[in-house]
Structure formats: structure tokens, C-alpha cells
Write a protein that holds these residues in place. Structure first.
Motif, PDB file in Angstrom:
ATOM      1  N   ALA A   1      20.661 -22.850  -5.488  1.00 33.31           N
ATOM      2  CA  ALA A   1      21.325 -23.071  -4.322  1.00 33.31           C
ATOM      3  C   ALA A   1      20.059 -23.017  -3.113  1.00 33.31           C
ATOM      4  O   ALA A   1      20.467 -23.106  -2.027  1.00 33.31           O
ATOM      5  CB  ALA A   1      22.301 -21.884  -4.115  1.00 33.31           C
ATOM      6  N   GLY A   2      18.742 -22.754  -3.334  1.00 31.24           N
ATOM      7  CA  GLY A   2      17.866 -22.584  -2.412  1.00 31.24           C
ATOM      8  C   GLY A   2      17.880 -21.364  -1.673  1.00 31.24           C
ATOM      9  O   GLY A   2      17.741 -21.248  -0.372  1.00 31.24           O
ATOM     10  N   THR A   3      18.502 -20.292  -2.224  1.00 33.80           N
ATOM     11  CA  THR A   3      18.539 -19.028  -1.412  1.00 33.80           C
ATOM     12  C   THR A   3      18.079 -17.978  -2.143  1.00 33.80           C
ATOM     13  O   THR A   3      17.517 -17.955  -3.088  1.00 33.80           O
ATOM     14  CB  THR A   3      20.093 -18.886  -0.847  1.00 33.80           C
TER      15      THR A   3
ATOM     16  N   ARG B   1      24.674 -28.105 -11.262  1.00 34.31           N
ATOM     17  CA  ARG B   1      25.745 -28.763 -11.270  1.00 34.31           C
ATOM     18  C   ARG B   1      27.112 -27.846 -10.901  1.00 34.31           C
ATOM     19  O   ARG B   1      27.787 -28.398  -9.900  1.00 34.31           O
ATOM     20  CB  ARG B   1      26.296 -29.427 -12.508  1.00 34.31           C
ATOM     21  N   THR B   2      27.226 -26.653 -11.517  1.00 35.85           N
ATOM     22  CA  THR B   2      28.078 -25.935 -11.138  1.00 35.85           C
ATOM     23  C   THR B   2      28.313 -25.578  -9.722  1.00 35.85           C
ATOM     24  O   THR B   2      29.448 -25.343  -8.982  1.00 35.85           O
ATOM     25  CB  THR B   2      28.071 -24.702 -12.028  1.00 35.85           C
ATOM     26  N   VAL B   3      27.238 -25.025  -9.202  1.00 28.42           N
ATOM     27  CA  VAL B   3      27.060 -24.421  -7.923  1.00 28.42           C
ATOM     28  C   VAL B   3      27.480 -25.626  -6.928  1.00 28.42           C
ATOM     29  O   VAL B   3      28.011 -25.630  -5.799  1.00 28.42           O
ATOM     30  CB  VAL B   3      25.760 -24.050  -7.451  1.00 28.42           C
ATOM     31  N   ASP B   4      26.908 -27.014  -7.008  1.00 29.00           N
ATOM     32  CA  ASP B   4      26.952 -28.054  -6.475  1.00 29.00           C
ATOM     33  C   ASP B   4      28.584 -28.278  -6.178  1.00 29.00           C
ATOM     34  O   ASP B   4      28.974 -28.395  -4.848  1.00 29.00           O
ATOM     35  CB  ASP B   4      26.266 -29.222  -6.827  1.00 29.00           C
ATOM     36  N   GLU B   5      29.137 -28.353  -7.255  1.00 32.26           N
ATOM     37  CA  GLU B   5      30.849 -28.668  -7.217  1.00 32.26           C
ATOM     38  C   GLU B   5      31.500 -27.313  -6.529  1.00 32.26           C
ATOM     39  O   GLU B   5      32.294 -27.673  -5.592  1.00 32.26           O
ATOM     40  CB  GLU B   5      30.986 -28.806  -8.659  1.00 32.26           C
TER      41      GLU B   5
END
Length: 328
Positions: A241-243, A296-300
Motif C-alpha cells: 500500500a506504500g505506507t 491485488r487484495t489491498v487494491d480491491e
């Protein structure tokens, strides 16, 4: 072209199973009651038969209509459903979606044919509580084995905890939401416990591969080839997630200060739950790299309205735990 009948097919594992089969050239029919939105309603490659899987005449009509080469049963929760299905679909290859919960011993790792299955009493076989889920799945496995002895091409696939986009259980959504919205996140224990998980896309490919290559009367575990601790899961979520996140382990005493216990945290299990996937891998199955699956899971998740709030032990209680830990 081979024909496939998916019992279920609209929600989570079933949804990805239909996609997997379509991508591999199958003519696919979904059989379900139509209670949930059909994501394939505009796809002319997938047809839908509305019916209740508990009505034998409906299943019989489906097999006459479709004449499936392969049946994947995503919604068999009672052993009698499996027994009925293996009789009605006896001319097809039949794959039962079982569960890692079917194992009745805490072996590390759990292996097919070695680790004992849970016993299942007559009362448990018809009970609908969470407590009997593993016993019912185990009895469904035994129904598959009995069918294979009669000459039916029946097999079982045992997923561990399944995660990925469109997961209506929202178990992982809780942790994703925590990481995306808080700098510090409490995890029970030392954060190093292991509860085997599996990416839903990999479950779908396992179901197809077992349907094509599996041995009747056999069960196959499916799980990520690389396991992550709970702390590792949160760190991987943050990375994709870039955090950044500080994972804060809390023991029983510290959790009690916030009125919490370890069991209130979803996807926590004190004793390791690990399953061998060697048997499935020998059929040519491969696991998606966990970072790719989590991305993919985080993006959705970020585009959905799911936050896992039903699993939330309470942020205020969590803050009290953090306050106690900060004083130590």
C-alpha cells in the motif's frame, strides 16, 4: 470443449472458479438459487440455472441439461449434500470444496492421508453452528472417499483461510483497514503465530487442476506456498500500500487492560495451523507470490465499502492497550 457445472459460483471461491474455468476454455454453467448478484450475467460464455441444491430433482435436471464433464461443488456444507451430489453427478469428475478445518489433530504440517480427520456424530452432521463446521466438512470428505470406492471420479480440495478480492467474510479487510488508517496496530501475542492462508485465485486453479488431474478418492490441501505470520501480513499490507505501520504485540495482561482477549482478534490462532501443499504441487499447481496476491487484495479493498468492522474489537480498547504498553 469440456463442460463444467459450478454449484454456487457467484460469491467468492465460486466466482473465481467460474473465471478460472472460462479462461481455460470450458463451457460453464452456474447452479444456485439466485440469491446473490451474478457477476457473469453479461458473459454469454457462462449460463445460469436457478435451483436449490437441496432439491434432488433440481440437481438431476441440471445434470441432464448440462451433461457436465466436471462438477465443482462450492456450497456443500453438510455430508448428506455431498452424498447426494456424488450420486447424481456420478458420470462426471466431481470436486468437493472441503476445508482445512476438517483435520482433527494439531499436526504441523497437516498432511492428507496422515493427519486424522475430525469425527462427526449424527447430530453434528445436521447442525448448522460454526462449532461443527470442521466435523461436517470432514464427513463430506469421507463421503467423497466412499463415492470413489463406488467408481465415482470424486475428489476433495481443502483450502485453509481464503483471502482475496471480494471476500465477503471481511476477515482480512479488518487488518487492511487498520493498516491503512492507523500508524500503530495491536496484534495479540508476539505476532509470530501462523495460521495458513491461501489466495482465492490459487484455490480456483487448484479446483480446476484437481478436477483434471486429481486421483479419485484423494484429498488435496491448498495454501500459500510461503506462510506469513500475522505481523508479516500487516507489514506486507503496508508495503504493497506504500505506507508504514508499527505492529505492536500485546500479551494477555496488556490486552486485558483494554478489556480484550486474543480470541477477539480475527485471524488469530494460538497454535500453528499449517498444511502441506506438496501433493497438490505434484499435479502442477503453483502459488501466486504472496506480495502480488496481497497487492491485488489491498487494491480491491480500497475501492470497496468493506472495512471488516464486524470483526473490530474496538479502537478505543486498542488505544487503552497501547497506553499501557507505552508505560512499560
Amino acid at each position: 470443449m469440456d463442460t463444467a457445472l459450478v454449484v454456487g459460483g457467484t460469491r467468492f471461491i465460486g466466482r473465481y472458479t467460474v473465471t478460472e474455468l472460462l479462461e481455460h476454455g470450458y463451457e460453464v454453467t452456474l447452479f444456485n438459487r439466485g440469491n446473490h448478484e451474478n457477476p457473469f450475467s453479461d458473459d454469454d460464455r457462462a449460463t445460469h440455472i436457478e435451483g436449490d441444491r437441496n432439491e434432488e430433482t433440481a440437481l438431476e435436471a441440471a445434470t441432464v441439461s448440462v451433461e457436465p464433464d466436471l462438477v465443482i461443488d462450492c456450497v456443500a456444507y453438510y455430508p448428506e449434500q455431498v452424498r447426494t451430489a456424488t450420486e447424481i453427478f456420478s458420470e462426471a469428475r466431481y470436486v468437493y470444496v472441503s476445508s482445512g478445518s476438517s483435520y482433527g489433530a494439531e499436526h504441523v504440517p497437516k498432511r492428507e492421508g496422515e493427519t486424522p480427520l475430525s469425527p462427526c456424530s449424527a447430530d453434528q452432521a445436521t447442525d448448522d453452528s460454526h462449532e461443527t463446521y470442521g466435523a461436517r466438512k470432514a464427513e463430506g470428505d469421507r463421503a467423497v472417499f466412499e463415492a470413489a470406492e463406488r467408481g465415482v471420479g470424486a475428489m476433495a480440495v481443502r483450502p485453509c483461510v481464503v483471502y482475496g478480492p471480494h471476500d465477503y467474510t471481511e476477515r482480512l479487510d479488518y487488518w487492511i483497514d487498520r493498516v491503512l488508517n492507523h500508524d500503530r496496530v495491536v496484534v495479540p501475542g508476539d505476532g509470530q503465530h501462523l495460521w495458513h492462508r491461501v489466495y482465492v485465485v490459487d484455490v480456483a486453479s487448484a479446483l480446476r487442476i484437481v478436477g483434471e488431474e486429481g486421483e479419485p478418492g484423494e484429498a488435496y490441501n491448498v495454501g500459500d506456498r510461503r506462510l506469513l505470520t500475522l505481523e508479516g501480513v500487516l507489514e506486507t499490507i503496508a508495503a504493497v500500500a506504500g505506507t508504514e505501520v508499527e505492529v505492536v504485540p500485546a500479551g494477555d495482561r496488556e490486552l486485558a487492560a483494554g478489556g480484550l482477549s486474543p480470541e477477539e482478534f480475527t485471524l488469530y490462532q494460538a497454535y500453528p495451523h499449517v498444511m502441506s501443499t506438496a501433493k497438490l504441487s505434484n499435479l502442477g499447481w503453483e502459488s501466486t507470490p504472496v506480495e502480488e496476491a496481497m497487492a491485488r487484495t489491498v487494491d480491491e479493498h480500497e475501492g470497496s465499502d468493506r472495512d471488516g468492522s464486524e470483526h473490530d474489537p474496538g479502537r478505543e480498547a486498542e488505544e487503552r492497550v497501547l497506553g499501557v504498553l507505552d508505560t512499560l
